[in-house]
Design a protein around this motif. Structure first.
Motif, PDB file in Angstrom:
ATOM      1  N   THR A  33       0.815  -1.217   0.000  1.00  0.00           N
ATOM      2  CA  THR A  33       0.000   0.000   0.000  1.00  0.00           C
ATOM      3  C   THR A  33       0.848   1.266   0.000  1.00  0.00           C
ATOM      4  OG1 THR A  33      -0.181  -0.032   2.430  1.00  0.00           O
ATOM      5  CG2 THR A  33      -1.936  -1.130   1.172  1.00  0.00           C
ATOM      6  N   ASP A  34       1.896   1.303   0.817  1.00  0.00           N
ATOM      7  CA  ASP A  34       2.634   2.552   1.013  1.00  0.00           C
ATOM      8  C   ASP A  34       3.922   2.658   0.185  1.00  0.00           C
ATOM      9  OD1 ASP A  34       0.706   2.523   3.115  1.00  0.00           O
ATOM     10  OD2 ASP A  34       1.906   3.983   4.200  1.00  0.00           O
ATOM     11  N   ILE A  35       4.463   1.539  -0.299  1.00  0.00           N
ATOM     12  CA  ILE A  35       5.703   1.579  -1.090  1.00  0.00           C
ATOM     13  C   ILE A  35       5.413   1.294  -2.560  1.00  0.00           C
ATOM     14  CG2 ILE A  35       8.046   0.685  -1.345  1.00  0.00           C
ATOM     15  CD1 ILE A  35       7.481   2.108   1.335  1.00  0.00           C
ATOM     16  N   PHE A  36       4.683   0.225  -2.815  1.00  0.00           N
ATOM     17  CA  PHE A  36       4.420  -0.185  -4.187  1.00  0.00           C
ATOM     18  C   PHE A  36       3.244   0.578  -4.803  1.00  0.00           C
ATOM     19  CE2 PHE A  36       4.250  -4.235  -7.051  1.00  0.00           C
ATOM     20  CZ  PHE A  36       4.995  -3.578  -8.022  1.00  0.00           C
ATOM     21  N   GLY A  37       2.351   1.101  -3.963  1.00  0.00           N
ATOM     22  CA  GLY A  37       1.256   1.923  -4.457  1.00  0.00           C
ATOM     23  C   GLY A  37       0.042   1.163  -4.945  1.00  0.00           C
ATOM     24  N   ILE A  38      -0.276   0.032  -4.309  1.00  0.00           N
ATOM     25  CA  ILE A  38      -1.463  -0.742  -4.664  1.00  0.00           C
ATOM     26  C   ILE A  38      -2.573  -0.412  -3.664  1.00  0.00           C
ATOM     27  CG2 ILE A  38      -2.415  -3.069  -4.960  1.00  0.00           C
ATOM     28  CD1 ILE A  38       0.371  -4.027  -5.654  1.00  0.00           C
ATOM     29  N   THR A  96      10.030  -3.987  -6.888  1.00  0.00           N
ATOM     30  CA  THR A  96       9.034  -3.032  -7.384  1.00  0.00           C
ATOM     31  C   THR A  96       9.419  -2.470  -8.751  1.00  0.00           C
ATOM     32  OG1 THR A  96      10.191  -1.270  -6.203  1.00  0.00           O
ATOM     33  CG2 THR A  96       8.365  -2.318  -5.065  1.00  0.00           C
ATOM     34  N   PRO A  97       9.025  -3.129  -9.842  1.00  0.00           N
ATOM     35  CA  PRO A  97       9.302  -2.580 -11.171  1.00  0.00           C
ATOM     36  C   PRO A  97       8.508  -1.293 -11.404  1.00  0.00           C
ATOM     37  CG  PRO A  97       7.860  -4.500 -11.311  1.00  0.00           C
ATOM     38  CD  PRO A  97       8.331  -4.423  -9.886  1.00  0.00           C
ATOM     39  N   ASP A  98       9.072  -0.403 -12.187  1.00  0.00           N
ATOM     40  CA  ASP A  98       8.437   0.887 -12.478  1.00  0.00           C
ATOM     41  C   ASP A  98       7.462   0.715 -13.644  1.00  0.00           C
ATOM     42  OD1 ASP A  98       7.728   3.515 -12.581  1.00  0.00           O
ATOM     43  OD2 ASP A  98       9.596   4.212 -13.498  1.00  0.00           O
ATOM     44  N   ILE A  99       6.231   0.323 -13.330  1.00  0.00           N
ATOM     45  CA  ILE A  99       5.215   0.036 -14.334  1.00  0.00           C
ATOM     46  C   ILE A  99       3.896   0.667 -13.901  1.00  0.00           C
ATOM     47  CG2 ILE A  99       6.236  -2.094 -15.258  1.00  0.00           C
ATOM     48  CD1 ILE A  99       4.727  -3.687 -13.239  1.00  0.00           C
ATOM     49  N   ILE A 105      -0.360  -4.537 -10.107  1.00  0.00           N
ATOM     50  CA  ILE A 105      -1.289  -5.491  -9.491  1.00  0.00           C
ATOM     51  C   ILE A 105      -1.059  -6.893 -10.059  1.00  0.00           C
ATOM     52  CG2 ILE A 105      -3.722  -6.129  -9.279  1.00  0.00           C
ATOM     53  CD1 ILE A 105      -4.358  -3.107  -9.237  1.00  0.00           C
ATOM     54  N   ILE A 106      -0.909  -6.967 -11.389  1.00  0.00           N
ATOM     55  CA  ILE A 106      -0.659  -8.268 -12.025  1.00  0.00           C
ATOM     56  C   ILE A 106       0.665  -8.848 -11.535  1.00  0.00           C
ATOM     57  CG2 ILE A 106      -0.198  -9.414 -14.227  1.00  0.00           C
ATOM     58  CD1 ILE A 106      -2.072  -7.338 -15.530  1.00  0.00           C
ATOM     59  N   TYR A 107       1.688  -8.003 -11.476  1.00  0.00           N
ATOM     60  CA  TYR A 107       3.001  -8.456 -11.006  1.00  0.00           C
ATOM     61  C   TYR A 107       2.911  -8.950  -9.563  1.00  0.00           C
ATOM     62  CZ  TYR A 107       7.889  -8.308  -9.545  1.00  0.00           C
ATOM     63  OH  TYR A 107       9.129  -8.642  -9.033  1.00  0.00           O
ATOM     64  N   ALA A 108       2.193  -8.205  -8.724  1.00  0.00           N
ATOM     65  CA  ALA A 108       2.050  -8.595  -7.324  1.00  0.00           C
ATOM     66  C   ALA A 108       1.340  -9.941  -7.200  1.00  0.00           C
ATOM     67  CB  ALA A 108       1.293  -7.519  -6.550  1.00  0.00           C
ATOM     68  N   TYR A 109       0.282 -10.153  -7.979  1.00  0.00           N
ATOM     69  CA  TYR A 109      -0.435 -11.431  -7.953  1.00  0.00           C
ATOM     70  C   TYR A 109       0.501 -12.581  -8.331  1.00  0.00           C
ATOM     71  CZ  TYR A 109      -5.424 -10.429  -7.132  1.00  0.00           C
ATOM     72  OH  TYR A 109      -6.635 -10.121  -6.557  1.00  0.00           O
ATOM     73  N   ILE A 110       1.257 -12.401  -9.408  1.00  0.00           N
ATOM     74  CA  ILE A 110       2.126 -13.482  -9.896  1.00  0.00           C
ATOM     75  C   ILE A 110       3.224 -13.804  -8.892  1.00  0.00           C
ATOM     76  CG2 ILE A 110       3.812 -14.113 -11.668  1.00  0.00           C
ATOM     77  CD1 ILE A 110       2.133 -12.498 -13.659  1.00  0.00           C
ATOM     78  N   THR A 111       3.927 -12.774  -8.416  1.00  0.00           N
ATOM     79  CA  THR A 111       5.056 -13.022  -7.518  1.00  0.00           C
ATOM     80  C   THR A 111       4.602 -13.505  -6.145  1.00  0.00           C
ATOM     81  OG1 THR A 111       5.097 -10.645  -6.964  1.00  0.00           O
ATOM     82  CG2 THR A 111       6.599 -11.422  -8.692  1.00  0.00           C
ATOM     83  N   TYR A 112       3.465 -12.999  -5.660  1.00  0.00           N
ATOM     84  CA  TYR A 112       2.953 -13.472  -4.372  1.00  0.00           C
ATOM     85  C   TYR A 112       2.503 -14.922  -4.485  1.00  0.00           C
ATOM     86  CZ  TYR A 112       0.220 -13.580  -0.049  1.00  0.00           C
ATOM     87  OH  TYR A 112      -0.285 -13.904   1.187  1.00  0.00           O
ATOM     88  N   CYS A 113       1.907 -15.274  -5.627  1.00  0.00           N
ATOM     89  CA  CYS A 113       1.492 -16.656  -5.855  1.00  0.00           C
ATOM     90  C   CYS A 113       2.708 -17.581  -5.895  1.00  0.00           C
ATOM     91  CB  CYS A 113       0.692 -16.752  -7.156  1.00  0.00           C
ATOM     92  SG  CYS A 113      -0.012 -18.390  -7.457  1.00  0.00           S
ATOM     93  N   LEU A 114       3.759 -17.166  -6.598  1.00  0.00           N
ATOM     94  CA  LEU A 114       4.984 -17.967  -6.650  1.00  0.00           C
ATOM     95  C   LEU A 114       5.597 -18.140  -5.267  1.00  0.00           C
ATOM     96  CD1 LEU A 114       6.710 -16.561  -9.866  1.00  0.00           C
ATOM     97  CD2 LEU A 114       5.685 -18.826  -9.571  1.00  0.00           C
TER      98      LEU A 114
END
Length: 445
Positions: A33-38, A96-99, A105-114
């Motif tokens: 929420t505070d670093i990645f901005g989701i 945290t890629p600059d995207i 959100i998609i990146y977070a889902y994939i990496t958290y799932c892995l």
């Protein structure tokens, strides 16, 4: 009796696991929420959705481990095979890629799932390993006490070093700081898993009874009433723990208004966790672990709820209550995990199958479901009370944080106590079951 050296070696495996487990529980929501901005609501939903994958992967991993045979044992090899993938996935989750926001959100889902898949692949075999080190009920509590003392020491390492390392390694860039901090902690975790592998030995061997399918295994578990109660209790207790610990940073920073004291607050709480885990083995020498477990849940609920009436300016009292909540609640954790081994013995006694991996993996699924629910509720709760990252919160938002931090986890503990009133695998009954199993084993030889 197991040697102290072997108990320590087993405990080091949980130190390694907790380096990531506690980081995820304490910092990941705040990081998102505070670093990645989701957005907070998205984070809450993600925590729940990703963990639903565990409904398939956890029992499947349990079945795989039950069928594993190697020269190093049934469960120990996974500590070697999966340590490095687990470390790599941990670093990716805190990168945290600059995207764009949607891509984040998609990146977070994939990496958290892995990360969760890697955690499943190493933690289920590690947890099941504790059930085959000994068949003595009191020794099992002792083993789990060592495990969680060393696990919480890993948590203490996380609470005391994470934010300072983020600041030091990041040089003012929190995103880089988190990535490098997790990299350092993950390397340490790999080394600790190696020591756990080298220092333990499997003594209870798997019984070649029949080739059990995943469906057969799940049906057998469902027929076991003690498994059903323990699974529900595990889900409830971890919901409360995850909710309270996820909100701990928000509580200190935005309710107590002491952002400078976050590290001290959560570290003192972790000390309470360690002491509670350490004392569990002594408590169960005098009080049956079922009675003791119910009692500590009720006490923890009272202490947790008391925080609701602590004024925001009283940081010391808030910290003391957080310490004692962790002390009493974590006193029950070694008891909970020792009960899993008892459920394995009960299943072998009733159905003739020692499905160690299936029992541990299925209950771990409910533990992770509780973690997911706790994290999801935290995110949704913050969104419902109009939380806005990195700024002073409104009085309504502060009140919402207080409710979720103090009252909801207390309710979870009371529900756990109610569920465990019907659990019947007391220490005398487990000892009697083991005597019968030993007699059957001797007569069949």
């Amino acid at each position: 009796m197991l040697s102290r050296r072997e108990k320590v070696a087993y405990g080091l495996g949980d130190t390694a696991s907790n380096i990531i487990f506690q980081t995820v529980m304490l910092f990941l929501a705040f990081f998102y929420t505070d670093i990645f901005g989701i957005p907070a609501a998205v984070v809450g939903t993600m925590f729940l959705v990703v963990r639903l994958v565990d409904a398939i992967t956890d029992p499947l991993m349990g079945l795989i481990t039950d069928k594993t045979r190697s020269r190093h044992g049934q469960f120990r090899p996974y500590l070697i095979w999966m340590a490095l993938p687990f470390a790599l996935c941990s670093v990716l989750a805190f990168t945290t890629p600059d995207i764009s926001t949607q891509s984040k959100i998609i990146y977070a889902y994939i990496t958290y799932c892995l990360l969760m898949l890697a955690y499943t692949a190493i933690n289920i075999p590690y947890s099941a390993l504790g059930g085959v080190l000994t068949d003595d009920p009191l020794e099992r509590v002792s083993v789990q006490s060592y495990r969680f003392v060393f696990g919480m020491l890993g948590g203490l390492l996380v609470t005391t070093t994470t934010l300072p390392l983020v600041e030091k390694l990041g040089g003012g860039d929190s995103a880089i700081g988190y990535q490098l901090t997790i990299a350092v902690l993950s390397i340490l975790g790999v080394l600790l898993f190696m020591l756990c592998f080298l220092g333990t030995r499997e003594r209870l061997k798997a019984q070649q009874t029949r080739n059990m399918s995943l469906t057969d295994g799940l049906k057998m578990l469902w027929k076991n009433p003690q498994w059903r109660r323990l699974s529900l209790a595990a889900a409830l207790v971890l919901t409360g723990i995850a909710l309270k610990n996820t909100l701990a940073i928000y509580y200190v920073k935005y309710y107590l208004l002491r952002a400078d004291m976050v590290t001290l607050f959560i570290s003192i709480g972790m000390v309470g966790n360690i002491l509670g885990c350490a004392i569990a083995q002594y408590v169960t020498r005098y009080i049956d672990k079922v009675t003791a477990y119910i009692s500590v849940q009720i006490i923890a609920a009272i202490v947790c709820a008391a925080a609701f009436w602590v004024p925001a300016e009283n940081f010391i009292l808030a910290t003391v209550l957080y310490f004692f909540w962790g002390f009493f609640l974590q006193m029950g954790t070694p008891m909970l995990w020792a009960k899993m081994a008892d459920v394995v013995d009960f299943g072998f006694f009733k159905f003739g199958v020692r499905a160690t991996g299936m029992v541990y993996s299925s209950i771990i699924f409910f533990i992770k479901l509780g973690l997911a629910l706790g994290g999801a509720i935290a995110g949704w709760w913050l969104a419902f009370y109009d939380y806005v990252p990195a700024q002073l919160q409104t009085a309504n938002t502060q009140h919402g944080i207080l409710i979720a931090f103090a009252l909801l986890p207390a309710l979870a503990s009371l529900l756990v106590a109610a569920v465990m009133r019907g659990y019947t695998l007391t220490q005398p009954r487990v000892q009697e079951i083991n005597r019968v199993l030993e007699q059957q084993s001797v007569s069949s030889q």
